[in-house]
Each structure stands twice: as C-alpha cells, then as structure tokens.
Design a protein around this motif. Structure first.
Motif, PDB file in Angstrom:
ATOM      1  N   ALA A   1       0.833  -1.206   0.000  1.00  0.00           N
ATOM      2  CA  ALA A   1       0.000   0.000   0.000  1.00  0.00           C
ATOM      3  C   ALA A   1       0.863   1.249   0.000  1.00  0.00           C
ATOM      4  O   ALA A   1       1.864   1.333   0.717  1.00  0.00           O
ATOM      5  N   GLY A   2       0.495   2.200  -0.830  1.00  0.00           N
ATOM      6  CA  GLY A   2       1.254   3.446  -0.932  1.00  0.00           C
ATOM      7  C   GLY A   2       0.819   4.225  -2.146  1.00  0.00           C
ATOM      8  O   GLY A   2      -0.214   3.940  -2.763  1.00  0.00           O
ATOM      9  N   SER A   3       1.609   5.203  -2.521  1.00  0.00           N
ATOM     10  CA  SER A   3       1.277   6.056  -3.657  1.00  0.00           C
ATOM     11  C   SER A   3       1.352   5.291  -4.976  1.00  0.00           C
ATOM     12  O   SER A   3       2.082   4.301  -5.100  1.00  0.00           O
ATOM     13  N   PHE A   4       0.611   5.774  -5.957  1.00  0.00           N
ATOM     14  CA  PHE A   4       0.616   5.192  -7.293  1.00  0.00           C
ATOM     15  C   PHE A   4       2.009   5.345  -7.897  1.00  0.00           C
ATOM     16  O   PHE A   4       2.544   6.465  -7.958  1.00  0.00           O
ATOM     17  N   PRO A   5       2.647   4.242  -8.327  1.00  0.00           N
ATOM     18  CA  PRO A   5       4.009   4.337  -8.873  1.00  0.00           C
ATOM     19  C   PRO A   5       4.070   5.263 -10.085  1.00  0.00           C
ATOM     20  O   PRO A   5       3.263   5.154 -11.006  1.00  0.00           O
ATOM     21  N   GLU A   6       5.027   6.146 -10.092  1.00  0.00           N
ATOM     22  CA  GLU A   6       5.133   7.135 -11.163  1.00  0.00           C
ATOM     23  C   GLU A   6       5.226   6.523 -12.551  1.00  0.00           C
ATOM     24  O   GLU A   6       4.601   7.031 -13.491  1.00  0.00           O
TER      25      GLU A   6
ATOM     26  N   ILE B   1       0.819   5.166 -18.197  1.00  0.00           N
ATOM     27  CA  ILE B   1      -0.119   4.238 -18.823  1.00  0.00           C
ATOM     28  C   ILE B   1      -1.558   4.672 -18.547  1.00  0.00           C
ATOM     29  O   ILE B   1      -2.355   4.860 -19.469  1.00  0.00           O
ATOM     30  N   VAL B   2      -1.916   4.836 -17.289  1.00  0.00           N
ATOM     31  CA  VAL B   2      -3.294   5.206 -16.931  1.00  0.00           C
ATOM     32  C   VAL B   2      -3.284   6.296 -15.861  1.00  0.00           C
ATOM     33  O   VAL B   2      -4.050   6.239 -14.900  1.00  0.00           O
ATOM     34  N   GLY B   3      -2.448   7.287 -16.021  1.00  0.00           N
ATOM     35  CA  GLY B   3      -2.311   8.354 -15.038  1.00  0.00           C
ATOM     36  C   GLY B   3      -3.381   9.427 -15.142  1.00  0.00           C
ATOM     37  O   GLY B   3      -4.252   9.398 -16.022  1.00  0.00           O
TER      38      GLY B   3
END
Length: 412
Positions: free
Chosen positions: A12-17, A22-24
């Motif tokens: 669990a954590g921030s969305f990987p950069e 791809i789907v940011g």
C-alpha cells in the motif's frame, strides 16, 4: 475454483510514477473531457446488492452496472469508441479515408464499429469462430464489415494486424503486443471514466445515490435496503474490488485509477477469469505474461482470451492482490438472481457481466481465501457488471425472460 495470491503486489502506498504514463491522471482527464461531451452520455448506476451482502456476511456489495452504456450494452463503448476518436484526430484527414479495424469477442468490435459510424470512418471487425451471429449482426448494424476467422481470439488479433498492415488500416485494439502499445493504452484510459463515476470527481468515497430498479426487471421482494444499511455506507471508500480478466485492459484501468485516486487506501483487487481462459492467473504464477492453459470454451465469451496484454500486465502484475477462476456452471443461476432482484437491486447481467460477482461469492464462501484478503463484516465490495444482454437470444434462454429484454437489447 483455482486461486493464487500475487507475490508481486506492491505494498500500500502512492501510485508508482512509471504507471502514470499508462493510466495516469492527465490522460484520464483528457478521456473524461472527451467522453462526457458525447451526446447520450450519462453515468451508469451503482446497484446495491444488500441482500447478497447479508447472505455472505460482509458489509456491502455494490455493482457498477454497465448494461446501459450508450445503448451498446457494455463498458467497451468507453474504450473502443474513444480509441477511434483519438485515431481520427491524429489522422487529421490528410492521408485519405480512414479505416479502423480490430479483433473482438463481440463487445469491443461493437464499440469500435459504433465509434467509426459516429466519427465518420470505415470499420472492419474480425471475429473468432465462437462469437455468435447475433453479436456479429449487432456489429454490422453500425455499418462495419465483419470478417470471420477460423480460430481463437488471438488468431483474429493476428489476422487483423496482418490485414491492417497490407491495407493501410489502423488497428484499434484493447490488447497490446510488441510494437503496438499506444492505441491499447488509449482504450484502457477510456475505461477509467466509469471508475471516476464511482468515485466522483472530488472525493474518493462511495457517492450517495437513489436506489431504483429498472422497470423491465421483475424483482423478488423489496428492492430497497433498510435505511440503516443504506446510510451506513455513505462516504465510505471501498475495501475490495473484484474485476473480470480477459486480456487485462479493464483490470489495469480499474486498478490503476483506484490506486492513483486512493493511494494507500486503494482496495484489495481480485482478478476473476473463466476456468478455461486463465491467462492472467497463469501469468501471476509465472511472474510474467504467459498464455492461458484452458481451451477457451466458456459461456463467458467476452473473457475467452488466451494471451495477456503486456501493457495491461504492467499495472495488473503489481497492482492485483489475487487471481482466481470461476466455473461456467455458476453463471446462469447468477444471471437469473440478478434479473429477479434476489440479491438486492435488480440488473441485467450478461454472461461475462456477472463473472466478477461470481468470484466474490466463491471467495466469500471459502473461509481460507476470505481470510487471505481480509473479507469480513466490515468490507465494502465493488463489482462491475461489464455487459447486459448483448446476445438477446442467449440471454433469454438463460434467464427465461426473452420477451422482457428482446426489444431493448436488440437495439444495442
């Protein structure tokens, strides 16, 4: 039921950069602005399955019902037509007439054909042998040419790619392969719009909505949950999401957008596939994209794919928490329960549409697997009904209400 936990899941954590490319959020905002501007756009409803939640001993179950999306009967309208629109804009009219093409198990081809008709280009859709003639005719109704391929879905993918190269057409596919990544990415981004509808633009919480059943469905008993059950969920984010497999594009869009919006509060994601189309589960066990081992003979025709989309796997491979398969035998009874309102609010769930819900039921009734993903009385579960009666005749045979749905579904 076959099941595996994902050893590669990112904590669990921030969305990987890197996944943002791809789907940011930036690509999502562009898709949302485009799709919500189309005539006929409106958010699809959340259906409260409060009876099922009580039956399974979990907090709540909500179904995002895509059966009415743009009158096409599935979520694919978001991705396929959006891909066509972006291709048309890139084309700019400076290279002569445009023809788009794709392989499909039915719903994606219908979305691409609809997009081509709406935005003014030609479409050629390749269908594998198992796709019913009703689904083929629905594609033709939008002016597209249908080409039958003697083989599996992936044979149709290869044929569409080869013919596109020979004829100067543009492939608008929901699966990626080496040398073909950008358009499938756009298709996946289109799917994030329905996730955004669930969350709302401003708050990553369950929106308040009015409980109402479709008038053409005959519910068994009360359709509205007790007031306490309805109010208890307001403002509460989801803890779990069960998502259909296929090539992985839907799962990547759902996981990616939930992860980007919720960060460390993202829900536990479980991928659900037919027993005979298990490419994502096999890939999870291998730690990389590999073909499925099943024979692809499944009533869940929209999920009958052997190869995994490599682009989708970049998100799913690190974002999903578990992978599972479900048996064909559970589909027809669940479609009937959905239509009759036996689980809560009634909805028109197609063969592939109820697969995620079947996955939830199978896990919730297995104490070991239930415990492995923390599914309990406090859990709030999101499931996607990805299609309605996209083959009205088949739907009528299964549910036993062919007359109730024939007129509406035929128009799709």
């Amino acid at each position: 039921m076959t099941w595996t936990l994902n050893s590669k899941t990112v904590p669990a954590g921030s969305f990987p950069e890197p996944l943002g490319a791809i789907v940011g959020p930036a690509c999502h905002r562009a898709a949302r602005a485009e799709i919500t501007s189309w005539p006929g756009y409106e958010p699809t409803p959340l259906r409260n399955q409060w009876k099922l939640a009580e039956e399974l001993g979990i907090g709540s179950v909500w179904v995002k019902d895509e059966s009415g999306r743009f009158g096409l009967g599935s979520f694919k309208a978001l991705g396929g037509a959006y891909g066509v629109r972006r291709v048309m804009r890139a084309h700019g009219g400076d290279r002569g007439p445009l023809t788009v093409t794709c392989a499909s198990d039915g719903n994606h081809g219908r979305a691409v054909a609809w997009g081509a008709m709406r935005f003014g280009c030609d479409a050629v859709i390749y269908l594998p042998a198992h796709v019913t003639e009703a689904r083929a005719e629905a594609i033709r109704s939008f002016g597209a040419r249908v080409v039958r391929v003697d083989g599996e879905y992936d044979d149709a993918v290869a044929r569409a790619d080869r013919d596109a190269r020979e004829n100067g057409w543009t492939v608008v596919s929901d699966t990626s392969y080496p040398g073909y990544m950008e358009i499938p990415r756009l298709v996946m981004v289109g799917y994030t719009v329905m996730v955004d509808e669930v969350l709302g633009h401003g708050s990553p919480s369950l929106p308040t909505h009015k409980v109402s059943s479709p008038t053409h469905l005959h519910s068994a008993g009360p359709t509205a949950p007790p007031a306490s059950a309805e109010s208890a969920d307001r403002g509460a984010p989801f803890t779990h999401v069960f998502i259909q497999g296929g090539v992985g594009g839907l799962a990547a869009a759902v996981i990616g957008h939930l992860w980007e919006r919720l960060g460390k509060r993202r829900p536990v994601a479980v991928i659900v596939e037919p027993e005979e189309a298990d490419g994502l589960l096999c890939s999870a066990r291998a730690g990389r994209p590999v073909p499925g081992r099943g024979d692809l003979h499944t009533v869940m025709a929209g999920l009958s794919c052997r190869e995994v989309s490599p682009l989708a796997w970049e998100v799913v491979g690190v974002g999903a928490h578990a992978f599972m398969t479900v048996p064909d035998g559970g589909i027809a009874p669940l479609m009937c329960r959905a239509a009759r309102g036996e689980m809560g609010e009634a909805f028109e769930g197609g063969e592939s549409g109820v697969a995620g819900l079947l996955g939830l039921i199978e896990v919730a009734r297995d104490e070991e697997r239930r415990g492995a993903i923390g599914l309990d009385q406090r859990s709030r579960v999101l499931v996607f009904n990805t299609e309605g009666a996209t083959d009205p005749e088949l739907y009528g045979r299964i549910v036993g209400r062919g007359d109730s749905f024939g007129g509406e579904a035929a128009s799709r």
